[in-house]
Write a protein that holds these residues in place. Structure first.
Motif, PDB file in Angstrom:
ATOM      1  N   PRO A 149       0.793  -2.039  -0.182  1.00 14.35           N
ATOM      2  CA  PRO A 149      -0.121  -0.170  -0.162  1.00 14.35           C
ATOM      3  C   PRO A 149       1.331   0.997  -0.107  1.00 14.35           C
ATOM      4  CG  PRO A 149      -1.327  -1.453   1.769  1.00 14.35           C
ATOM      5  CD  PRO A 149       0.666  -1.897   1.053  1.00 14.35           C
ATOM      6  N   LYS A 150       1.868   1.706   0.189  1.00 16.95           N
ATOM      7  CA  LYS A 150       2.863   2.579   0.734  1.00 16.95           C
ATOM      8  C   LYS A 150       2.967   2.958  -0.803  1.00 16.95           C
ATOM      9  CE  LYS A 150       7.621  -0.098   1.554  1.00 16.95           C
ATOM     10  NZ  LYS A 150       8.547   0.167   2.390  1.00 16.95           N
ATOM     11  N   THR A 151       3.361   2.292  -1.719  1.00 17.70           N
ATOM     12  CA  THR A 151       3.471   2.977  -2.947  1.00 17.70           C
ATOM     13  C   THR A 151       2.395   3.786  -3.421  1.00 17.70           C
ATOM     14  OG1 THR A 151       2.160   0.484  -4.228  1.00 17.70           O
ATOM     15  CG2 THR A 151       4.995   0.990  -4.201  1.00 17.70           C
ATOM     16  N   ALA A 152       1.525   3.612  -2.975  1.00 18.43           N
ATOM     17  CA  ALA A 152       0.031   4.795  -3.534  1.00 18.43           C
ATOM     18  C   ALA A 152       0.674   6.264  -3.019  1.00 18.43           C
ATOM     19  CB  ALA A 152      -1.298   4.640  -2.378  1.00 18.43           C
ATOM     20  N   LEU A 153       1.850   6.385  -2.306  1.00 19.95           N
ATOM     21  CA  LEU A 153       2.088   7.364  -1.567  1.00 19.95           C
ATOM     22  C   LEU A 153       2.806   7.783  -2.832  1.00 19.95           C
ATOM     23  CD1 LEU A 153       3.891   7.070   1.793  1.00 19.95           C
ATOM     24  CD2 LEU A 153       1.972   8.916   0.849  1.00 19.95           C
ATOM     25  N   LEU A 154       3.551   7.185  -4.111  1.00 23.12           N
ATOM     26  CA  LEU A 154       4.688   7.461  -5.203  1.00 23.12           C
ATOM     27  C   LEU A 154       3.120   8.342  -6.076  1.00 23.12           C
ATOM     28  CD1 LEU A 154       6.593   4.434  -5.253  1.00 23.12           C
ATOM     29  CD2 LEU A 154       7.022   7.032  -4.529  1.00 23.12           C
ATOM     30  N   GLY A 155       2.013   7.494  -6.307  1.00 22.43           N
ATOM     31  CA  GLY A 155       0.787   7.924  -7.361  1.00 22.43           C
ATOM     32  C   GLY A 155       0.188   8.842  -6.697  1.00 22.43           C
ATOM     33  N   GLY A 156       0.499   9.544  -5.888  1.00 18.85           N
ATOM     34  CA  GLY A 156       0.343  10.671  -4.800  1.00 18.85           C
ATOM     35  C   GLY A 156       1.053  12.058  -4.793  1.00 18.85           C
ATOM     36  N   ALA A 157       2.399  11.536  -5.440  1.00 18.23           N
ATOM     37  CA  ALA A 157       3.095  12.537  -5.262  1.00 18.23           C
ATOM     38  C   ALA A 157       3.167  12.950  -6.700  1.00 18.23           C
ATOM     39  CB  ALA A 157       4.434  12.007  -4.973  1.00 18.23           C
ATOM     40  N   ALA A 158       3.146  12.300  -7.972  1.00 16.12           N
ATOM     41  CA  ALA A 158       3.267  12.049  -9.129  1.00 16.12           C
ATOM     42  C   ALA A 158       2.116  13.566  -9.380  1.00 16.12           C
ATOM     43  CB  ALA A 158       3.181  11.042 -10.167  1.00 16.12           C
TER      44      ALA A 158
ATOM     45  N   LEU B  82      11.001  -5.295 -12.190  1.00 14.89           N
ATOM     46  CA  LEU B  82       9.822  -4.245 -11.952  1.00 14.89           C
ATOM     47  C   LEU B  82       8.078  -3.753 -12.163  1.00 14.89           C
ATOM     48  CD1 LEU B  82      12.889  -1.972 -11.602  1.00 14.89           C
ATOM     49  CD2 LEU B  82      12.115  -2.774  -9.954  1.00 14.89           C
ATOM     50  N   LEU B  83       8.001  -4.647 -13.210  1.00 18.39           N
ATOM     51  CA  LEU B  83       7.136  -4.455 -13.252  1.00 18.39           C
ATOM     52  C   LEU B  83       5.462  -4.202 -12.658  1.00 18.39           C
ATOM     53  CD1 LEU B  83       5.323  -3.651 -16.142  1.00 18.39           C
ATOM     54  CD2 LEU B  83       4.673  -5.998 -16.366  1.00 18.39           C
ATOM     55  N   MET B  84       5.270  -5.357 -11.770  1.00 17.73           N
ATOM     56  CA  MET B  84       4.430  -5.568 -11.263  1.00 17.73           C
ATOM     57  C   MET B  84       4.193  -4.750  -9.217  1.00 17.73           C
ATOM     58  SD  MET B  84       2.289  -7.471 -12.631  1.00 17.73           S
ATOM     59  CE  MET B  84       1.069  -7.907 -11.127  1.00 17.73           C
ATOM     60  N   HIS B  85       5.890  -4.274  -9.286  1.00 14.48           N
ATOM     61  CA  HIS B  85       5.765  -3.482  -8.561  1.00 14.48           C
ATOM     62  C   HIS B  85       5.135  -1.756  -8.840  1.00 14.48           C
ATOM     63  CE1 HIS B  85       7.880  -5.897  -5.731  1.00 14.48           C
ATOM     64  NE2 HIS B  85       8.377  -6.655  -7.161  1.00 14.48           N
ATOM     65  N   ALA B  86       5.782  -1.684 -10.678  1.00 10.78           N
ATOM     66  CA  ALA B  86       5.180  -0.291 -10.674  1.00 10.78           C
ATOM     67  C   ALA B  86       4.312  -0.292 -10.993  1.00 10.78           C
ATOM     68  CB  ALA B  86       6.376   0.034 -11.886  1.00 10.78           C
ATOM     69  N   MET B  87       3.197  -1.792 -10.809  1.00  9.55           N
ATOM     70  CA  MET B  87       1.967  -1.402 -10.908  1.00  9.55           C
ATOM     71  C   MET B  87       1.046  -0.662  -9.638  1.00  9.55           C
ATOM     72  SD  MET B  87       0.843  -2.135 -14.503  1.00  9.55           S
ATOM     73  CE  MET B  87      -0.459  -2.125 -14.074  1.00  9.55           C
ATOM     74  N   GLY B  88       1.370  -0.409  -8.810  1.00  8.67           N
ATOM     75  CA  GLY B  88       0.578   0.433  -7.820  1.00  8.67           C
ATOM     76  C   GLY B  88       0.760   1.188  -8.076  1.00  8.67           C
ATOM     77  N   PRO B  89       2.146   2.180  -8.067  1.00 13.90           N
ATOM     78  CA  PRO B  89       1.730   3.403  -8.221  1.00 13.90           C
ATOM     79  C   PRO B  89       1.207   4.161  -9.345  1.00 13.90           C
ATOM     80  CG  PRO B  89       3.989   2.677  -8.260  1.00 13.90           C
ATOM     81  CD  PRO B  89       3.573   1.536  -7.992  1.00 13.90           C
ATOM     82  N   ASN B  90       1.172   2.836 -10.626  1.00 15.06           N
ATOM     83  CA  ASN B  90       0.378   3.522 -11.408  1.00 15.06           C
ATOM     84  C   ASN B  90      -1.197   3.231 -11.535  1.00 15.06           C
ATOM     85  OD1 ASN B  90       1.169   2.356 -15.395  1.00 15.06           O
ATOM     86  ND2 ASN B  90       0.483   4.071 -14.216  1.00 15.06           N
ATOM     87  N   VAL B  91      -1.723   2.273 -10.535  1.00 16.04           N
ATOM     88  CA  VAL B  91      -3.138   2.818 -10.548  1.00 16.04           C
ATOM     89  C   VAL B  91      -3.305   3.546  -9.432  1.00 16.04           C
ATOM     90  CG1 VAL B  91      -3.167  -0.229 -11.729  1.00 16.04           C
ATOM     91  CG2 VAL B  91      -3.229   0.447  -8.552  1.00 16.04           C
ATOM     92  N   ALA B  92      -2.653   3.348  -8.341  1.00 13.00           N
ATOM     93  CA  ALA B  92      -3.021   4.598  -7.854  1.00 13.00           C
ATOM     94  C   ALA B  92      -2.876   6.295  -8.332  1.00 13.00           C
ATOM     95  CB  ALA B  92      -1.479   4.885  -6.452  1.00 13.00           C
ATOM     96  N   GLY B  93      -2.208   6.306  -9.167  1.00 13.19           N
ATOM     97  CA  GLY B  93      -2.272   7.447  -9.977  1.00 13.19           C
ATOM     98  C   GLY B  93      -3.010   7.961 -11.362  1.00 13.19           C
ATOM     99  N   VAL B  94      -4.161   6.808 -11.334  1.00  9.11           N
ATOM    100  CA  VAL B  94      -5.139   6.835 -12.089  1.00  9.11           C
ATOM    101  C   VAL B  94      -6.661   7.609 -10.887  1.00  9.11           C
ATOM    102  CG1 VAL B  94      -6.947   5.784 -13.083  1.00  9.11           C
ATOM    103  CG2 VAL B  94      -4.999   5.131 -13.827  1.00  9.11           C
TER     104      VAL B  94
END
Length: 441
Positions: free
Chosen positions: A166-175, A414-426
């Motif tokens: 869940p902490k990868t959601a912070l990356l989507g928020g930062a973007a 890194l693909l699946m790890h990057a999908m976390g911030p990716n969908v958080a970005g949506v």
């Protein structure tokens, strides 16, 4: 009894015949008289001259002074003539990017073709009664098409990577910082310099390009600045298509080789119940905190809930394939209708393209920097390259993170790890749009 039935039938037939005669007479009375004008013979030379004046070449070389734009406003001779030629060439550039370079062909081809059709003189295809104008009014002017696209995106999204870390959601928020940073910058430049002259609503619609989310960009543009829809949509989808070109230099400039080689731990298994609850939880939070974002968030959650329920496979499949494909065609043609020369070839378009690029670049950088900041704290390290995926652009941004990571370690997936911030970005870009609409609409 039989005789009585026959008499009744004859009486009804007679009544029907009388009624039909009366109706015909009444219709004949109301029919407008059509004056038959006798054909006047003309010379071959005169006929050829009339034909020449009806051609597109004549309309471009000798613009009709009485011609109005699709918006019903006067047009300059430049926009009626050579401006159309320039926009037709722009349409061919979009064809080249889509076909030869493979940049977002599903959208750039319909947009380019819509732009080509909307700049054909005389035919008035993008006008109120042209089929492009009808498509625009049917689904873009009322924000319907972007919402349906969000349903399809929701049905194609897997929240598993985000829920497992869940902490990868912070990356989507930062973007999303790129969106708000560009908004503040554009407003400041408009107020204190002569470079731009955008209103708050226009600056908000432009800055959302930083989210690299086409449907959201179109949605907020139709809400806040419909006059800029064409330029914003083209800029947004162009930068989405240019993710593999724009992002890597920024990612490499902000990281070192050691950071790019960080390997992330295996993701935990996410249960079906978690995936079912998550879209409902996101929607409830949006309703409680930011109702203006619920059209997009609600459509997204609906599509994802259908997918994760596992009991409506046909509906989920329709959203992921048939429906989103149909709406994508109409969305592209509708956006293309806004590429008419009089609406696109204005000074503001270049400013929109420049501000959109700044927003997208800042959003990419903010995600990477946030990952580096998170690594300063104790705990599992994050590869900063996945921070760039927070700008949305699902799943291309995640693929770019994976590709750049593998350039330095071929075994670092890194693909699946990057999908976390990716969908958080949506979700983040939809929330950002809701914030702007609630403040500036």
């Amino acid at each position: 009894m039989r005789t009585l039935f026959i008499k009744l039938l004859l009486a009804l037939s007679l009544f029907g015949a009388v009624s039909a005669s009366a109706s015909d007479a009444h219709g004949a009375h109301e029919a407008p008289a059509v004056e038959q004008k006798a054909y006047e013979s003309q010379s071959i030379g005169h006929l050829l001259a009339n034909f020449a004046k009806s051609t597109g070449v004549y309309a471009i070389l000798f613009p009709n002074p009485d011609e109005m734009s699709a918006l019903g406003k006067p047009m300059s001779d430049f926009h009626k003539g050579w401006g159309r030629v320039i926009m037709i060439l722009v349409a061919f550039v979009l064809f080249y990017l889509a076909i030869a370079k493979g940049f977002e062909p599903l959208l750039l081809l319909p947009i380019g073709f819509g732009g080509l059709l909307s700049n054909i003189p005389v035919a008035d295809i993008a006008g109120p009664h042209g089929f492009l104008g009808v498509i625009y009014q049917a689904g873009l002017a009322n924000e319907l098409f972007p919402i349906i696209i969000f349903m399809g995106v929701g049905a194609m999204t897997d929240f598993g990577p985000l829920l497992s870390n869940p902490k990868t959601a912070l990356l989507g928020g930062a973007a999303q910082f790129g969106i708000f940073g560009t908004l503040v910058g554009a407003v400041a430049l408009s107020q204190y310099t002569d470079l731009f002259d955008f209103t708050l609503q226009q600056a908000s619609a432009i800055s959302i390009i930083g989210g690299a989310d086409g449907p959201t960009s179109i949605y907020i543009a139709t809400k806040l600045a419909p006059e800029l829809l064409g330029a914003i949509a083209v800029a947004s989808y162009s930068y989405m298509a240019l993710v593999p070109i724009i992002q890597p230099p920024i990612m490499k400039a902000l990281t070192n080789a050691k950071e790019r080689k960080i390997k992330m731990t295996t993701l935990r298994h996410v249960s079906r119940m978690e995936k079912l609850i998550f879209p409902i939880m996101v929607l409830v939070l949006a309703i409680l905190v930011l109702p203006d974002s619920t059209p997009l968030i609600g459509a997204f959650a609906f599509g994802n809930f259908l997918k994760e329920s596992g009991v409506v496979e046909r509906l989920s499949d329709t959203l992921q394939n048939a429906l989103i494909n149909i709406v994508t065609i109409f969305l592209g043609l509708g956006v293309g209708s806004k590429l008419a020369a009089d609406q696109f070839l204005v000074a503001d378009t270049l400013a929109i393209l420049a501000l959109g690029l700044v927003a997208f670049s800042v959003g990419t950088a903010a995600g990477v920097i946030m990952a580096k900041i998170m690594n300063l704290f104790p705990g599992t390290k994050i590869n900063p390259l996945i921070g760039s995926a927070g700008v949305s652009a699902v799943p291309m941004a995640a693929r770019v993170s994976n590709k750049v990571g593998m350039e330095y370690d071929r075994n670092n997936m890194l693909l699946m790890h990057a999908m976390g911030p990716n969908v958080a970005g949506v979700i983040g870009s939809a929330v950002a749009a809701g914030v702007m609409i609630s403040i500036f609409a």
